[in-house]
Design a protein around this motif. Sequence first.
Motif, PDB file in Angstrom:
ATOM      1  N   ILE A 140      -4.397 -20.789  76.031  1.00  0.00           N
ATOM      2  CA  ILE A 140      -4.551 -20.892  77.489  1.00  0.00           C
ATOM      3  C   ILE A 140      -4.754 -19.496  78.051  1.00  0.00           C
ATOM      4  O   ILE A 140      -4.038 -18.549  77.729  1.00  0.00           O
ATOM      5  N   GLY A 141      -5.776 -19.361  78.873  1.00  0.00           N
ATOM      6  CA  GLY A 141      -6.104 -18.069  79.483  1.00  0.00           C
ATOM      7  C   GLY A 141      -7.053 -17.226  78.648  1.00  0.00           C
ATOM      8  O   GLY A 141      -7.523 -16.194  79.122  1.00  0.00           O
ATOM      9  N   ARG A 142      -7.314 -17.627  77.418  1.00  0.00           N
ATOM     10  CA  ARG A 142      -8.227 -16.891  76.544  1.00  0.00           C
ATOM     11  C   ARG A 142      -9.627 -17.454  76.695  1.00  0.00           C
ATOM     12  O   ARG A 142      -9.823 -18.611  77.058  1.00  0.00           O
ATOM     13  N   ARG A 143     -10.619 -16.658  76.405  1.00  0.00           N
ATOM     14  CA  ARG A 143     -12.011 -17.088  76.492  1.00  0.00           C
ATOM     15  C   ARG A 143     -12.409 -17.763  75.180  1.00  0.00           C
ATOM     16  O   ARG A 143     -12.227 -17.197  74.097  1.00  0.00           O
ATOM     17  N   VAL A 144     -12.919 -18.995  75.286  1.00  0.00           N
ATOM     18  CA  VAL A 144     -13.355 -19.759  74.119  1.00  0.00           C
ATOM     19  C   VAL A 144     -14.786 -20.214  74.342  1.00  0.00           C
ATOM     20  O   VAL A 144     -15.283 -20.232  75.465  1.00  0.00           O
ATOM     21  N   ASP A 145     -15.456 -20.582  73.259  1.00  0.00           N
ATOM     22  CA  ASP A 145     -16.796 -21.150  73.332  1.00  0.00           C
ATOM     23  C   ASP A 145     -16.669 -22.651  73.090  1.00  0.00           C
ATOM     24  O   ASP A 145     -15.883 -23.095  72.250  1.00  0.00           O
ATOM     25  N   VAL A 146     -17.469 -23.409  73.839  1.00  0.00           N
ATOM     26  CA  VAL A 146     -17.427 -24.866  73.731  1.00  0.00           C
ATOM     27  C   VAL A 146     -18.829 -25.365  73.406  1.00  0.00           C
ATOM     28  O   VAL A 146     -19.804 -24.947  74.024  1.00  0.00           O
ATOM     29  N   ARG A 147     -18.916 -26.258  72.425  1.00  0.00           N
ATOM     30  CA  ARG A 147     -20.192 -26.897  72.108  1.00  0.00           C
ATOM     31  C   ARG A 147     -20.030 -28.387  72.393  1.00  0.00           C
ATOM     32  O   ARG A 147     -19.143 -29.047  71.855  1.00  0.00           O
ATOM     33  N   LEU A 148     -20.888 -28.904  73.258  1.00  0.00           N
ATOM     34  CA  LEU A 148     -20.861 -30.314  73.627  1.00  0.00           C
ATOM     35  C   LEU A 148     -22.042 -31.025  72.996  1.00  0.00           C
ATOM     36  O   LEU A 148     -23.180 -30.572  73.118  1.00  0.00           O
ATOM     37  N   THR A 149     -21.767 -32.090  72.315  1.00  0.00           N
ATOM     38  CA  THR A 149     -22.824 -32.969  71.820  1.00  0.00           C
ATOM     39  C   THR A 149     -22.582 -34.339  72.446  1.00  0.00           C
ATOM     40  O   THR A 149     -21.602 -34.536  73.164  1.00  0.00           O
ATOM     41  N   TYR A 150     -23.464 -35.266  72.148  1.00  0.00           N
ATOM     42  CA  TYR A 150     -23.333 -36.608  72.710  1.00  0.00           C
ATOM     43  C   TYR A 150     -22.028 -37.261  72.275  1.00  0.00           C
ATOM     44  O   TYR A 150     -21.414 -37.995  73.021  1.00  0.00           O
ATOM     45  N   ARG A 151     -21.574 -36.968  71.055  1.00  0.00           N
ATOM     46  CA  ARG A 151     -20.400 -37.657  70.507  1.00  0.00           C
ATOM     47  C   ARG A 151     -19.155 -36.796  70.377  1.00  0.00           C
ATOM     48  O   ARG A 151     -18.067 -37.325  70.164  1.00  0.00           O
ATOM     49  N   ALA A 152     -19.279 -35.466  70.463  1.00  0.00           N
ATOM     50  CA  ALA A 152     -18.116 -34.624  70.186  1.00  0.00           C
ATOM     51  C   ALA A 152     -18.062 -33.402  71.094  1.00  0.00           C
ATOM     52  O   ALA A 152     -19.063 -32.989  71.688  1.00  0.00           O
ATOM     53  N   VAL A 153     -16.855 -32.838  71.157  1.00  0.00           N
ATOM     54  CA  VAL A 153     -16.610 -31.573  71.845  1.00  0.00           C
ATOM     55  C   VAL A 153     -15.966 -30.663  70.799  1.00  0.00           C
ATOM     56  O   VAL A 153     -14.948 -31.016  70.198  1.00  0.00           O
ATOM     57  N   GLU A 154     -16.582 -29.494  70.590  1.00  0.00           N
ATOM     58  CA  GLU A 154     -16.035 -28.535  69.638  1.00  0.00           C
ATOM     59  C   GLU A 154     -15.650 -27.274  70.385  1.00  0.00           C
ATOM     60  O   GLU A 154     -16.375 -26.827  71.278  1.00  0.00           O
ATOM     61  N   ILE A 155     -14.524 -26.685  69.995  1.00  0.00           N
ATOM     62  CA  ILE A 155     -14.025 -25.480  70.658  1.00  0.00           C
ATOM     63  C   ILE A 155     -13.904 -24.391  69.601  1.00  0.00           C
ATOM     64  O   ILE A 155     -13.321 -24.609  68.530  1.00  0.00           O
ATOM     65  N   PHE A 156     -14.474 -23.216  69.935  1.00  0.00           N
ATOM     66  CA  PHE A 156     -14.484 -22.086  69.014  1.00  0.00           C
ATOM     67  C   PHE A 156     -13.773 -20.897  69.637  1.00  0.00           C
ATOM     68  O   PHE A 156     -13.880 -20.640  70.838  1.00  0.00           O
ATOM     69  N   PHE A 157     -13.044 -20.168  68.789  1.00  0.00           N
ATOM     70  CA  PHE A 157     -12.411 -18.923  69.207  1.00  0.00           C
ATOM     71  C   PHE A 157     -12.686 -17.903  68.115  1.00  0.00           C
ATOM     72  O   PHE A 157     -12.413 -18.141  66.942  1.00  0.00           O
ATOM     73  N   ASP A 158     -13.253 -16.774  68.498  1.00  0.00           N
ATOM     74  CA  ASP A 158     -13.669 -15.737  67.535  1.00  0.00           C
ATOM     75  C   ASP A 158     -14.556 -16.324  66.440  1.00  0.00           C
ATOM     76  O   ASP A 158     -14.356 -16.072  65.248  1.00  0.00           O
ATOM     77  N   HIS A 159     -15.510 -17.143  66.835  1.00  0.00           N
ATOM     78  CA  HIS A 159     -16.501 -17.751  65.954  1.00  0.00           C
ATOM     79  C   HIS A 159     -15.901 -18.703  64.916  1.00  0.00           C
ATOM     80  O   HIS A 159     -16.535 -19.023  63.924  1.00  0.00           O
ATOM     81  N   LYS A 160     -14.662 -19.142  65.131  1.00  0.00           N
ATOM     82  CA  LYS A 160     -14.030 -20.127  64.252  1.00  0.00           C
ATOM     83  C   LYS A 160     -13.774 -21.390  65.062  1.00  0.00           C
ATOM     84  O   LYS A 160     -13.302 -21.321  66.202  1.00  0.00           O
ATOM     85  N   ARG A 161     -14.095 -22.515  64.459  1.00  0.00           N
ATOM     86  CA  ARG A 161     -13.826 -23.774  65.148  1.00  0.00           C
ATOM     87  C   ARG A 161     -12.328 -24.039  65.101  1.00  0.00           C
ATOM     88  O   ARG A 161     -11.728 -24.112  64.031  1.00  0.00           O
ATOM     89  N   ILE A 162     -11.720 -24.185  66.289  1.00  0.00           N
ATOM     90  CA  ILE A 162     -10.281 -24.404  66.349  1.00  0.00           C
ATOM     91  C   ILE A 162      -9.928 -25.836  66.710  1.00  0.00           C
ATOM     92  O   ILE A 162      -8.797 -26.269  66.497  1.00  0.00           O
ATOM     93  N   ALA A 163     -10.902 -26.567  67.259  1.00  0.00           N
ATOM     94  CA  ALA A 163     -10.634 -27.967  67.605  1.00  0.00           C
ATOM     95  C   ALA A 163     -11.934 -28.732  67.698  1.00  0.00           C
ATOM     96  O   ALA A 163     -12.972 -28.180  68.048  1.00  0.00           O
ATOM     97  N   CYS A 164     -11.854 -30.013  67.375  1.00  0.00           N
ATOM     98  CA  CYS A 164     -12.987 -30.911  67.510  1.00  0.00           C
ATOM     99  C   CYS A 164     -12.454 -32.251  67.999  1.00  0.00           C
ATOM    100  O   CYS A 164     -11.496 -32.779  67.430  1.00  0.00           O
ATOM    101  N   HIS A 165     -13.021 -32.742  69.076  1.00  0.00           N
ATOM    102  CA  HIS A 165     -12.576 -34.003  69.667  1.00  0.00           C
ATOM    103  C   HIS A 165     -13.759 -34.953  69.802  1.00  0.00           C
ATOM    104  O   HIS A 165     -14.874 -34.524  70.062  1.00  0.00           O
ATOM    105  N   ILE A 166     -13.473 -36.232  69.666  1.00  0.00           N
ATOM    106  CA  ILE A 166     -14.485 -37.242  69.980  1.00  0.00           C
ATOM    107  C   ILE A 166     -14.631 -37.250  71.495  1.00  0.00           C
ATOM    108  O   ILE A 166     -13.647 -37.202  72.231  1.00  0.00           O
TER     109      ILE A 166
END
Length: 159
Positions: free
Chosen positions: A4-30
Amino acid sequence: HGLIGRRVDVRLTYRAVEIFFDHKRIACHIRSSQRAGHITVNKHMPKSHQRYANTTPHTLRKEAAKVGSNTAIFIERLLSDRPHPEQGYRSAQGVLSLARRYESDRLELACERALIINALSYSSVANILKSGLDQAPPASEAVKPAPPHGNIRGKNYYQ
């Protein structure tokens, strides 16, 4: 929650949401197809929230009914007086945990007194038990009217 409060990158696709921190995927949600809906993964929640994640109003009511009818009514009011029942989970579980420290009969009497004075919080019930007010006679029995006296004007005097 640790980012929380940190800058992350988010990739949205039709079926999933992926969250990256320092170029590592830290979470993936449907991805939820429901408009304004949300999906929460329990292990991504703070530990304090995970404790209440599987709690439902029904389970709290059922547990309160085991203690007694006044406790069940108290828990029902505690949950229904909030905009969202989840906001009362912590207080409800706190009240129910008092049955481990005190006897169930005392908790039942404390909830009855709290309902009478409309004090719908964990701290009210805990203070009633701590001070022993659950075992004191109800306020209506404890206060006796003043005896008749010539100097007492009464309610008609102030009309």
